[in-house]
Design an enzyme around this catalytic site. Structure first.
Site, short mmCIF file in Angstrom:
data_model
loop_
_atom_site.label_atom_id
_atom_site.label_comp_id
_atom_site.label_asym_id
_atom_site.label_seq_id
_atom_site.Cartn_x
_atom_site.Cartn_y
_atom_site.Cartn_z
N LYS A 129 0.82 -1.21 0.00
CA LYS A 129 0.00 0.00 0.00
C LYS A 129 0.85 1.27 0.00
O LYS A 129 0.37 2.34 -0.33
CB LYS A 129 -0.98 -0.02 1.16
CG LYS A 129 -1.99 -1.16 1.00
CD LYS A 129 -3.30 -0.89 1.69
CE LYS A 129 -4.39 -1.84 1.23
NZ LYS A 129 -4.14 -3.24 1.61
C1 LIG Z 1 -4.71 -4.33 1.09
C2 LIG Z 1 -3.96 -5.61 1.09
C3 LIG Z 1 -4.26 -6.66 0.20
C4 LIG Z 1 -5.43 -6.62 -0.76
O1 LIG Z 1 -5.26 -5.67 -1.77
P1 LIG Z 1 -6.55 -5.16 -2.60
O2 LIG Z 1 -6.05 -4.08 -3.47
O3 LIG Z 1 -7.53 -4.68 -1.57
O4 LIG Z 1 -7.07 -6.34 -3.36
C5 LIG Z 1 -3.47 -7.80 0.23
N1 LIG Z 1 -2.46 -7.92 1.11
C6 LIG Z 1 -2.14 -6.93 1.97
C7 LIG Z 1 -1.01 -7.16 2.92
C8 LIG Z 1 -2.86 -5.74 1.99
O5 LIG Z 1 -2.53 -4.78 2.86
#
Ligand SMILES: *Cc1c(COP(=O)(O)O)cnc(C)c1O
Length: 434
Positions: free
Chosen positions: A114
């Site tokens: 993220k």
């Molecule tokens: C947010 C997140 C996901 C999922 O990603 P999306 O874009 O919501 O599909 C997977 N793994 C981790 C560690 C995350 O923080």
């Protein structure tokens, strides 16, 4: 180079055509839809090869999307500042795993993928706000990863304040540290309530007439500003191969949508694998088992505990249902399978995966066993195992290697205030802070 840059339209068809700047600063389109590009640039593979680091590649690719609105030198500076960490592709060797690669997206400041979206979005927003001489307050309700990536990504950005709400006492100690680390321009509140209270307070604040003079934004995964940077690491990882399969541990489907944008921009991707935990709306849809939404359930890969994936609406706008089913396969992986995969991968290759990545690895293994597809498979690793010490211990019998970034957090000053679970309490702060 003469080029038509993309503009942005709502998935629901209302609101007309807007610039990237408008789409970024609005978040949600006025008709409640999500912004998607009205055309996707063709990005030649020559641009992806022969770059010495990720930021350099990003600086060459971002102008295809944004060159019409942000000068190229500015984009290069933003890329260099946002992507100041490594993005390695690690080959696994041994057992059923030879031919599988792990794309480690967790070397940013908050140790999850993220960081890519949040850091880029923050710098682009700050760039546009300075041009308009405006200020913006980012208001986020969080139960974990998104909040820390947003707090860290937006900290210290000119013209932007961040207000973070999390349910006090209801996040893990590591998560809490990441949320309350003292950062310029960021105020964290431990709400005396649940995550649902936090979300309700944010929703009410957005609708409150008394706050009309405070420009609020949410920075959540529905913002187009997070998706474009999330297409870059697909291009980075695939640059060294003729064609690949990508496996994406998925929840809200924002990460996967970034990959689809890269593919539409010309990246040779044989297939995408959407790897989900028990929250398996999308695999059920792809398999033709209906598209009814269910409440989310708690799992070990909790950042993927999403009952109603918001970016599904975007995927539908970008791809026909036929194309979606041809191009993407869905898998559902249970908690016991997640733990077993962490063990199996460690025993056979020595690699320590976090529970989210393990969901992806198990989906990749099943896909290869079922289809005999021999294309290289790149599994996106979305979080550092050190963020999940309890689960790693349960699976492997030992704590994961410490991350220097996490260890440093325990020595950083913190800043957090308690807050009653009402919009009135939140408003007091938002109005005083002006
Ligand atoms: C947010 C997140 C996901 C999922 O990603 P999306 O874009 O919501 O599909 C997977 N793994 C981790 C560690 C995350 O923080």
């Amino acid at each position: 180079m003469s080029q038509q840059y993309p503009r942005y339209v709502s998935t629901r068809g209302g609101g007309g055509v807007v610039s990237f700047e408008e789409a970024l600063l609005q978040g949600l389109a006025p008709d409640g839809g999500l912004y998607v590009p009205d055309r996707v640039p063709a990005i030649d593979k020559a641009f992806l090869r022969a770059n010495s680091n990720f930021a350099e590649m990003a600086a060459r690719v971002l102008p295809f999307w944004l060159g019409g609105e942000v000068p190229e030198e500015r984009l290069a500076a933003i890329a260099e500042d946002a992507f100041n960490f490594d993005v390695p592709v690690v080959p696994l060797e041994g057992g059923e795993w030879t031919g599988v690669y792990v794309l480690e997206l967790f070397h940013g400041p908050t140790l999850s993928f993220k960081d890519f979206g949040a850091r880029t979005m923050a710098r682009l927003m700050s760039h546009f706000l300075r041009g308009r001489n405006e200020r913006l307050t980012i208001l986020v309700a969080t139960s974990g990863d998104t909040g820390s990536a947003v707090a860290d990504g937006f900290a210290g950005q000119e013209a932007i304040d961040v207000v973070l709400l999390y349910p006090g006492g209801q996040v893990s100690p590591v998560q809490e540290r990441q949320l309350i680390a003292e950062r310029p321009g960021v105020q964290a509140f431990a709400v005396q309530g649940t995550f649902d209270d936090c979300q309700r307070m944010v929703k009410e604040a957005f609708l409150d007439p008394e706050l009309a003079g405070v420009r609020l934004s949410s920075a959540n995964s529905i913002n187009i500003g997070r998706l474009i940077p999330q297409s870059l690491y697909y291009q980075w990882a695939a640059a060294g191969f003729d064609e690949v399969v990508f496996t994406v541990p998925s929840g809200n489907l924002g990460d996967l949508t970034g990959g689809v944008l890269a593919w539409l921009a010309g990246l040779p991707v044989g297939r995408f694998i959407a790897a989900h935990n028990l929250n398996d709306f999308f695999p059920r849809f792809l398999a033709g088992d209906g598209d009814d939404y269910r409440d989310s359930v708690r799992t070990l890969s909790n950042a993927m505990d999403v009952g109603v994936p918001s970016n599904f609406e975007r995927l539908r706008a970008l791809l026909s249902e036929d194309e979606m089913r041809r191009r993407i396969r869905g898998y559902r992986v249970t908690d016991p399978e997640t733990l077993a995969t962490m063990r199996k991968v460690y025993n056979e290759t020595g690699y320590v995966a976090d529970p989210h990545t393990a969901v992806g690895l198990e989906a990749a293994r099943r896909y290869r066993a079922e289809t005999r597809d021999d294309l290289p498979v790149i599994v996106l690793s979305t979080a550092h195992p050190a963020k999940f010490p309890e689960t790693v211990r349960e699976a492997l019998g030992f704590e994961p290697p410490v991350s220097a970034r996490l260890a440093a957090l325990w020595d950083t000053p913190t800043s957090v205030l308690p807050l009653a679970p009402t919009v009135t309490a939140l408003k007091e702060h938002l109005l005083v802070a002006r």
